[in-house]
Design an enzyme around this catalytic site. Structure first.
Site, mmCIF file in Angstrom:
data_model
loop_
_atom_site.group_PDB
_atom_site.id
_atom_site.type_symbol
_atom_site.label_atom_id
_atom_site.label_comp_id
_atom_site.label_asym_id
_atom_site.label_seq_id
_atom_site.Cartn_x
_atom_site.Cartn_y
_atom_site.Cartn_z
ATOM 1 N N SER A 261 32.548 39.261 36.566
ATOM 2 C CA SER A 261 33.457 40.354 36.918
ATOM 3 C C SER A 261 34.676 39.967 37.750
ATOM 4 O O SER A 261 35.601 40.768 37.885
ATOM 5 C CB SER A 261 32.689 41.461 37.636
ATOM 6 O OG SER A 261 31.931 42.189 36.705
ATOM 7 N N LYS B 82 37.969 45.715 46.213
ATOM 8 C CA LYS B 82 37.283 46.403 45.110
ATOM 9 C C LYS B 82 36.504 47.599 45.646
ATOM 10 O O LYS B 82 35.927 47.521 46.740
ATOM 11 C CB LYS B 82 36.356 45.405 44.403
ATOM 12 C CG LYS B 82 35.747 45.916 43.105
ATOM 13 C CD LYS B 82 34.905 44.832 42.438
ATOM 14 C CE LYS B 82 34.277 45.307 41.137
ATOM 15 N NZ LYS B 82 33.462 44.255 40.486
ATOM 16 N N SER C 181 34.498 43.462 35.696
ATOM 17 C CA SER C 181 34.705 44.808 36.208
ATOM 18 C C SER C 181 35.752 44.892 37.320
ATOM 19 O O SER C 181 36.205 45.991 37.627
ATOM 20 C CB SER C 181 33.384 45.362 36.725
ATOM 21 O OG SER C 181 32.916 44.607 37.829
#
Lengths: 434, 89
Positions: free
Chosen positions: A138, A39, A114
């Site tokens: 997330s 990420k 996210s």
């Protein structure tokens, strides 16, 4: 003989990656030559790290996050950085400054967020493993929407050193994969004590999943099937719970009254922490430069107005407000009490049961652009935030579909019983496979 | 509930920058969210600290840090080994 490299140039039809490394170096180790997507809020030395934000465009960290260091030492090839809601603030990956990620299961729908880029990269088969971060769901939300497995570890089990901070007291880095076994293998590598993160504990995860829920008690909080949960999702999740029952678990209904306050408490705490954490983005040390010839207040305000997207600005302002004198007692202090109530509910329930199960998300993935109202978006996090407030481990494992879109079964455990949570998810996965 | 003037003040405190044209929407979204936060008002404030929290101390020892050049790598505005920032006086 040079360092071996993994060639990586996927057709990224879903905008899962912000950066890819075409020939990613790797060494010998348990993950030798396996590609891992990371990420974009996790620092990678020499690889651009933007957090999905214009304010960090062009920023190349001078050091690796602890988890990245561990992955490299385990032989993994860091093949790229994945798209995300700006600084982790969102539940759809539509808040990325670099365009939304699409859901590989239906590109007209959001992948969740996210960590939407990580989930899409795994779901589309571009990589077997990815790292996400989970502040209020997330990892689990996009895992649920894209039909993969994602774990938010117990707070303190994985080092946050090098994770660009959004809400320190809530977030954890965690593994995402298509199978529980792969997820577990990744967790083995990334967990453990790190002196550079004083909130980590000497509790490394050294476990191989095995199917074992026989004799376990699984609590089902009625609030997880309450108002706002799509009845079709609820029905798929009940079927999944009955699989655990067939495998020998005892199912007990319970109640978590603090759920009334959990979401509000979560948003007060995360925005408050964000307002402080994001103060560092001012265009002086990294990112597009601040105008040095203007008075400082004007210069920083303008830099940050342009550099941050609307959701980040909204949350920084909300947090600033919640912490301001005159309102602190009304919002932040009360939210901390609510947080203790959530922890107390978990403790009480875990005196009676070994695991807690329910849906990960109240619905399946919705169409891109459908939810534009911030509060409506916040409300989708209602079932994931309790685990972050209490710091307990929580996994989302695919458990069926509604109209072709995946549904996630969420399983939570006692602090530092990530092994048990993973075993339960493994039991479900294997129980369905046979 | 907050009004547009207060939202402008918060933006000023946070150095976040806000344009006149954005105030109406930010204010109405703010109020919807604050209205949702009202549920917290039903909670009585605790009279004690969270008993599960404690400090983690370490010795204050000098350890290696990043070289200055690495730290300055990400800015185009530097001078004699320092960052150049807007004037504060």
């Amino acid at each position: 003989m040079g360092t071996p490299t993994l060639h990586f140039s996927p057709k990224d039809r879903y905008n899962a990656f912000l950066t890819t490394v075409e020939d990613a170096p790797y060494c010998e180790g348990p993950l030798s030559g396996r590609g891992v997507a990371v990420k974009d809020n996790i620092s990678t030395a020499g690889i651009e790290t933007t957090c999905g934000s214009l304010i960090l465009k062009g920023y190349t960290p001078p050091y690796d996050a602890h988890v990245v260091d561990l992955l490299i030492r385990a032989g993994a090839a860091i093949v790229g950085k994945t798209n995300m809601d700006e600084f982790g603030m969102g539940s759809t990956t539509e808040q990325s400054a670099f365009g939304p990620t699409l859901n590989p299961r239906d590109p007209k729908r959001v992948p969740g967020g996210s960590s939407g880029g990580s989930a899409a990269a795994v779901a589309a088969g571009m990589v077997d493993f990815a790292l996400g971060s989970d502040t209020g769901g997330s990892i689990r939300c996009p895992a649920s929407y894209c039909g993969i497995v994602g774990l938010k570890p117990t707070y303190g089990r994985v080092s946050r050193y090098g994770l660009v901070a959004y809400s320190n007291s809530l977030e954890q880095i965690g593994p995402m994969a298509r199978t529980v076994t792969d997820l577990s293998n990744l967790m083995v590598v990334i967990s453990g004590y790190d002196p550079r993160d004083s909130t980590t504990c000497e509790r490394p995860y050294r476990h191989k999943p095995h199917p074992s829920v026989k004799g376990s008690k699984v609590g089902i909080p009625e609030e997880f099937f309450g108002e706002g949960v799509d009845p079709r999702v609820a029905s798929v999740v009940w079927d999944a719970i009955s699989v655990l029952e067939e495998e020998g678990a005892e199912v007990i209904t319970c109640s978590m009254p603090s759920m009334t306050y959990a979401l509000a408490a979560y948003y007060v705490i995360c925005t408050s922490e964000a307002s402080s954490n994001l103060a560092r983005f001012d265009g002086v040390r990294y990112g597009p430069p601040v105008e040095t010839h203007l008075p400082w207040h004007e210069a920083y305000s303008e830099r940050r107005r342009i550099g941050f997207g609307p959701e980040v600005r909204r949350r920084v302002m909300l947090g600033t407000f919640a912490l301001s004198s005159g309102y602190y007692g009304k919002y932040y202090a009360k939210a901390q009490v609510a947080r203790q109530m959530v922890s107390a509910d978990f403790s009480r329930i875990f005196n009676e049961v070994d695991l807690i199960a329910g849906p990960t998300m109240p619905s399946t993935a919705f169409p891109l652009g459908e939810k534009t109202d911030p509060l409506a978006m916040y409300l989708t996090d209602i079932l994931t935030v309790p685990a972050n407030l209490a710091g307990v481990p929580a996994i989302s494992v695919p458990c069926g579909e509604v109209e072709g879109m995946p549904v996630g079964l969420q399983i939570m455990g006692r602090p530092f019983e990530d092994e048990y949570v993973i075993d339960a998810a493994f039991t479900y996965e294997q129980g369905v496979a046979t | 509930m907050v009004n547009e003037r207060e939202v402008e003040h918060i933006a000023h405190l946070a150095d976040i920058g806000i344009e006149k044209g954005e105030l109406e929407e930010f204010t109405s979204q703010f109020n919807a969210i604050l209205d949702y936060f009202e549920v917290l008002d039903r909670i009585k404030t605790a009279d004690r600290e969270d008993p599960t929290l404690y400090n983690v101390f370490r010795e204050d020892e000098v350890t290696p840090s990043l070289p200055q050049e690495a730290v300055l790598e990400n800015t185009s505005q530097k001078e004699e080994g320092f960052f150049r920032a807007p004037r504060v006086m």
